[in-house]
Design an enzyme around this catalytic site. Structure first.
Site, PDB file in Angstrom:
ATOM      1  N   ASP A 169       0.826  -1.215   0.000  1.00 63.38           N
ATOM      2  CA  ASP A 169       0.000   0.000   0.000  1.00 63.38           C
ATOM      3  C   ASP A 169       0.856   1.258   0.000  1.00 63.38           C
ATOM      4  O   ASP A 169       0.568   2.236   0.683  1.00 63.38           O
ATOM      5  CB  ASP A 169      -0.924   0.009   1.227  1.00 63.38           C
ATOM      6  CG  ASP A 169      -1.704  -1.279   1.388  1.00 63.38           C
ATOM      7  OD1 ASP A 169      -2.125  -1.834   0.365  1.00 63.38           O
ATOM      8  OD2 ASP A 169      -1.900  -1.732   2.539  1.00 63.38           O
TER       9      ASP A 169
ATOM     10  N   GLU B  49     -11.037   0.674  -3.662  1.00 66.87           N
ATOM     11  CA  GLU B  49     -10.371   1.128  -2.443  1.00 66.87           C
ATOM     12  C   GLU B  49      -9.038   1.770  -2.843  1.00 66.87           C
ATOM     13  O   GLU B  49      -8.821   2.080  -3.996  1.00 66.87           O
ATOM     14  CB  GLU B  49     -10.139  -0.047  -1.483  1.00 66.87           C
ATOM     15  CG  GLU B  49      -9.264  -1.153  -2.050  1.00 66.87           C
ATOM     16  CD  GLU B  49      -9.091  -2.323  -1.094  1.00 66.87           C
ATOM     17  OE1 GLU B  49      -9.845  -2.406  -0.108  1.00 66.87           O
ATOM     18  OE2 GLU B  49      -8.198  -3.158  -1.340  1.00 66.87           O
TER      19      GLU B  49
END
Length: 490
Positions: A14, A235
């Protein structure tokens, strides 16, 4: 620095890359090698001089989940963070707490920590809140991204699921999933007239905690008939401002894609731009989902400009799980019209140029690992037999099974006879072939038998000069474990 960017025992996912001063910093989730769920480790932030992208280092743990007041047996993991410099010169860390496999992670406020330097010891600061001091929980507060837009602090966040359409939860889904979703009851979810799901924007005051504006959607939550229909937001919100255009990067509902949307405004009118990268090279040169070149999985990353050159950071999946992800990067090009052509994943990483066709390389630098029918792995562990990258007895290795292709892109071959030396283990007899692009058929083959421990085997190949991909093909009903290979011109 080749991919993966960081030491082979390091699992940063991420990734949000930012340049502060003369260093590039990578802020991201911290997975455990062979972990049983996402983000099991405390935050460790890596950085490198912008003049030496091969020299990454870390100061150790910058922030622990135990520092957050929400920490408990049910909420003990910190998900995808971002860091921004406030107007006071301090650095603010935004993240969300979650539990096993994401349970509980969609109904918590966005937590904030603060530090005087980007990779120092952060202290818990508070949570994003409404003017009355209550937690800001409008929509789904998940995957925060932050930007200091010429003094205006903007927070982006959210998620979207395909079973939510036209502001109403599909009949029967709610009770099949859980009695509360996103920390809300079914009636609370249905009360959102503009849909609880989607990508969102809100301004913060200079205290970096209090919302200044009302949170609003920046992209349509109901995507049918819009430019996002085939690649809707899922997301992994990330925001960049490039000249006068806002680039919103996100993971699409396909999971493996990093897509982008653009707007002249920070809080409205975003339109779909395209795919920046897929961690299975799906979409690149028209490649279909069933032709993916890796076991694909979650993707999350962003863009950064380092000394005038643009790069996209992302992560790859290892260990046959969704829970051991490693940081990678590729150069990208932003065209004069503002579009970003999809880039191919490679072994080159931040090098931005082919690797030298000499010396010893870890087998795990492969950018493609496939048996021709690789799956997309969701929230879990793959149990079927596929090739994969893993750790055994402290060694990071590639496990090939059946018919496996192990691909490295790219090497710069000078031409001539090259000796390749493999360090391997084999569970039984099999054939290992060597191929390079633009030379038809195998240029070298080795038949090996069962081994008791690590052994070495050589093969001499005649390789034409040029920039080429290097591919090893294993064919056997037994597994091959490949640790490293060495190339030497003879």
């Amino acid at each position: 620095m080749p991919n993966p960017l960081l030491p082979l025992d390091t699992y940063i996912a991420d990734g949000e890359p930012h340049v502060f001063g003369d260093r590039i910093y990578l802020f991201g989730s911290h997975d455990k090698e062979g972990g049983s769920t996402y983000c099991m480790m405390d935050y460790v932030f890596w950085s490198a001089p912008v003049d030496d992208l091969e020299n990454w280092s870390t100061k150790g743990i910058s922030y622990s989940a135990r520092q957050d007041p929400l920490y408990s047996n049910k909420l003990k993991y910190m998900y995808a963070p971002d860091v921004v410099r406030g107007n006071d010169g301090k650095f603010y860390l935004y993240y969300c707490m979650s539990g096993e496999k994401g349970i509980g992670g969609y109904g918590q406020p966005v937590s904030v920590a603060v530090c005087d330097i980007p990779d120092g010891k952060y202290e818990y600061y508070g949570f994003v809140r409404n003017p009355d001091g209550s937690p800001m929980l409008k929509y789904v507060t998940f995957d925060p991204a932050v930007i200091n837009d010429d003094g205006v602090i903007r927070l982006y966040y959210g998620t979207w699921y395909p079973f939510h359409e036209h502001g109403k939860l599909l009949d029967g889904i709610f009770h099949k999933v859980e009695s509360r979703m996103f920390g809300r009851t079914a009636s609370e979810i249905r009360a959102y007239k503009d849909n609880i799901m989607g990508a969102n924007h809100v301004e913060l005051l200079d205290d970096m905690l209090t919302v200044k504006s009302e949170p609003i959607h920046i992209m349509p939550a109901c995507v049918k008939g819009t430019s996002f229909e085939k690649h809707p937001f899922f997301e992994a919100a990330s925001i960049r401002k490039i000249e006068n255009t806002y680039y919103f990067l996100y993971s699409s509902s396909r999971g493996h894609e990093l897509c982008y949307a653009v707007s002249r405004f920070p809080d409205r009118d975003f339109t779909y731009g395209g795919i920046v990268l897929s961690n299975g090279d799906v979409g690149y040169q028209g490649r279909a989902e069933k032709e993916r070149l890796n076991a694909t999985g979650t993707n999350h990353g962003s863009l950064v400009c380092i000394k005038g050159k643009w790069y996209v950071f992302y992560h790859r999946n290892t260990n046959k799980t969704a829970y051991s992800r490693q940081a990678c990067a590729e150069p990208v090009e932003i065209l004069p019209d503002g579009t970003i052509p999809q880039v191919e994943i490679s072994s080159q990483g931040l090098c931005g140029k082919p690797l030298k066709a000499e010396g010893t390389y870890p087998a795990t630098l492969c950018c493609n690992l496939t048996n021709g029918r690789m799956p997309h792995q969701g929230n879990g562990i793959i149990k079927k037999k596929i090739p994969y990258i893993t750790c055994e007895n402290g060694e990071r290795i590639v496990v090939a099974t059946g018919r496996t292709q192990i691909v490295y892109k790219y090497f710069n071959f000078t031409g001539g006879k090259t000796k390749l030396t493999f360090r391997y283990k084999a569970a039984g007899k099999g054939k290992l072939s060597v191929m390079v692009s633009e030379q038809s058929g195998p240029i070298g083959e080795i038949v090996v038998g069962q081994t008791k421990g690590w052994e070495k085997v050589d093969v001499v190949c005649d390789i034409l000069a040029g920039v080429r991909s290097l591919m090893f093909t294993w064919q056997s009903r037994f597994d091959l474990r490949l640790l490293e290979f060495t190339m030497k011109l003879i």
